[in-house]
Design a protein around this motif. Structure first.
Motif, PDB file in Angstrom:
ATOM      1  N   ILE A  71       0.706  -1.522  -0.164  1.00  0.00           N
ATOM      2  CA  ILE A  71      -0.297  -0.385  -0.416  1.00  0.00           C
ATOM      3  C   ILE A  71       1.059   1.485   0.081  1.00  0.00           C
ATOM      4  O   ILE A  71       0.608   1.637  -0.441  1.00  0.00           O
ATOM      5  N   VAL A  72       2.082   1.078   0.958  1.00  0.00           N
ATOM      6  CA  VAL A  72       2.795   2.888   0.886  1.00  0.00           C
ATOM      7  C   VAL A  72       3.473   2.570  -0.415  1.00  0.00           C
ATOM      8  O   VAL A  72       3.255   4.328  -0.767  1.00  0.00           O
ATOM      9  N   ALA A  73       4.048   2.054  -1.305  1.00  0.00           N
ATOM     10  CA  ALA A  73       4.378   1.807  -2.455  1.00  0.00           C
ATOM     11  C   ALA A  73       3.641   2.336  -3.366  1.00  0.00           C
ATOM     12  O   ALA A  73       4.068   3.110  -3.877  1.00  0.00           O
ATOM     13  N   ILE A  74       1.916   1.800  -3.373  1.00  0.00           N
ATOM     14  CA  ILE A  74       1.533   2.396  -4.475  1.00  0.00           C
ATOM     15  C   ILE A  74       0.832   4.359  -4.883  1.00  0.00           C
ATOM     16  O   ILE A  74       1.202   4.753  -5.063  1.00  0.00           O
ATOM     17  N   ILE A 147      -5.903  11.557   3.866  1.00  0.00           N
ATOM     18  CA  ILE A 147      -6.293   9.591   3.954  1.00  0.00           C
ATOM     19  C   ILE A 147      -6.477   9.050   4.707  1.00  0.00           C
ATOM     20  O   ILE A 147      -6.882   7.190   3.663  1.00  0.00           O
ATOM     21  N   ASP A 148      -7.071   9.262   5.467  1.00  0.00           N
ATOM     22  CA  ASP A 148      -8.115   8.608   6.219  1.00  0.00           C
ATOM     23  C   ASP A 148      -9.195   7.652   5.727  1.00  0.00           C
ATOM     24  O   ASP A 148      -9.994   6.731   6.123  1.00  0.00           O
ATOM     25  N   ILE A 149      -9.551   8.305   5.199  1.00  0.00           N
ATOM     26  CA  ILE A 149     -11.119   8.100   4.061  1.00  0.00           C
ATOM     27  C   ILE A 149     -10.417   7.260   3.460  1.00  0.00           C
ATOM     28  O   ILE A 149     -11.690   5.967   3.074  1.00  0.00           O
ATOM     29  N   VAL A 161      -2.953   1.239  10.829  1.00  0.00           N
ATOM     30  CA  VAL A 161      -3.326   2.080   9.961  1.00  0.00           C
ATOM     31  C   VAL A 161      -2.138   3.125  10.385  1.00  0.00           C
ATOM     32  O   VAL A 161      -1.833   3.811   9.767  1.00  0.00           O
ATOM     33  N   VAL A 162      -1.709   3.278  12.353  1.00  0.00           N
ATOM     34  CA  VAL A 162      -1.107   4.481  12.389  1.00  0.00           C
ATOM     35  C   VAL A 162       0.370   4.124  11.436  1.00  0.00           C
ATOM     36  O   VAL A 162       1.123   4.388  10.867  1.00  0.00           O
ATOM     37  N   ALA A 163       0.890   3.019  11.093  1.00  0.00           N
ATOM     38  CA  ALA A 163       1.659   2.601  11.099  1.00  0.00           C
ATOM     39  C   ALA A 163       2.297   2.440   9.633  1.00  0.00           C
ATOM     40  O   ALA A 163       2.849   3.042   8.922  1.00  0.00           O
ATOM     41  N   THR A 164       1.440   2.494   8.592  1.00  0.00           N
ATOM     42  CA  THR A 164       1.409   2.305   7.360  1.00  0.00           C
ATOM     43  C   THR A 164       0.949   3.959   6.963  1.00  0.00           C
ATOM     44  O   THR A 164       1.850   3.801   5.888  1.00  0.00           O
ATOM     45  N   LYS A 165       0.281   4.682   7.843  1.00  0.00           N
ATOM     46  CA  LYS A 165       0.010   5.945   7.277  1.00  0.00           C
ATOM     47  C   LYS A 165       1.806   6.929   8.098  1.00  0.00           C
ATOM     48  O   LYS A 165       1.673   7.709   7.078  1.00  0.00           O
TER      49      LYS A 165
END
Length: 248
Positions: A71-74, A147-149, A161-165
């Motif tokens: 998800i991070v890369a995309i 980003i949250d939505i 959620v916190v880590a990926t964000k």
């Protein structure tokens, strides 16, 4: 810069990093407001990027086993495209514009979830998240509520959620720093020295917030995130309206 202002800056960095360590955002909004009081918008956003990059990097490292790197890369690829597009139109922010944009963002946390069908785990949605949130990060300095939505329909718990964000924000802030690099270079050596001194405070604040996060339930996490971000956004919006009226 006076000693009092320098000390206040370090305290604000610690407290806002702790707040972001708990909720994954909110702290950055307050830090940017503090910086906008003392610096031009372009410089404030660049300095904000440096501090937040370090804070988010430490948060991502502490929670690294919960990061979804796909998800991070995309999302990062969408953010990079947004930066290129804004560079092509030679975008330059001002404090009023930044305040209005940030003030409107928290409205998103009150929109019913059924209105959104975004899911950051889907490739196309993650790319759109990067494009929109990346553009807002550069345009206003922050984009957490946006980003949250894209995460509300994922099957991720509060730690994921916190880590990926946090990992996403590391890349977003890095892009933001490059975008406003020329503005950042106008700071004096002494000012940059203070910014470098603030980095350990950001990391310590993040560690403190991370410890509190582990004690929160998912329900309390989402409840407090909504209200804190809304209160900050309302303040920003009023400030932006006042600044625009003064410019008229």
């Amino acid at each position: 810069m006076s000693i009092f202002t320098a000390l206040a800056f370090l305290v604000v960095v610690f407290l806002t990093s702790a707040l972001s360590g708990i909720f994954g955002m909110a702290g950055g909004l307050i830090l940017l407001w503090f910086l906008l009081l003392a610096l031009p918008a372009t410089v404030a956003i660049a300095v904000h990027g440096v501090i937040q990059l370090c804070a988010n990097a430490s948060r991502a490292w502490l929670s690294r086993r919960y990061i979804d790197f796909r998800i991070v890369a995309i999302i990062a690829s969408g953010g990079a495209l947004a930066a290129v597009l804004l560079a092509l139109v030679d975008y330059t922010p001002n404090t009023a514009t930044v305040s209005i944009l940030i003030g409107l963002m928290p409205l998103l946390v009150w929109v019913p979830k059924v209105w959104f069908h975004f899911d950051a785990s889907r490739t196309s949605h993650a790319f759109c998240c990067g494009l929109v949130a990346g553009g807002l990060t550069i345009a206003s300095g922050v984009s957490g509520p946006t980003i949250d939505i894209f995460f509300i329909r994922t099957h991720m718990d509060r730690r994921q959620v916190v880590a990926t964000k946090a990992a996403v924000q590391v890349i977003a802030h890095a892009i933001k720093i490059v975008f406003y690099l020329s503005a950042a270079l106008t700071l004096s050596t002494g000012q940059w020295g203070l910014i470098l001194l603030a980095i350990p405070f950001a990391i310590l604040g993040t560690r403190s917030g991370n410890a509190i996060l582990r004690r929160l339930t998912d329900a309390r996490f989402r409840y407090w995130t909504r209200w804190i971000v809304t209160a900050i956004g309302a303040f920003y919006f009023v400030q932006g309206v006042v600044l625009l009226s003064n410019m008229a």
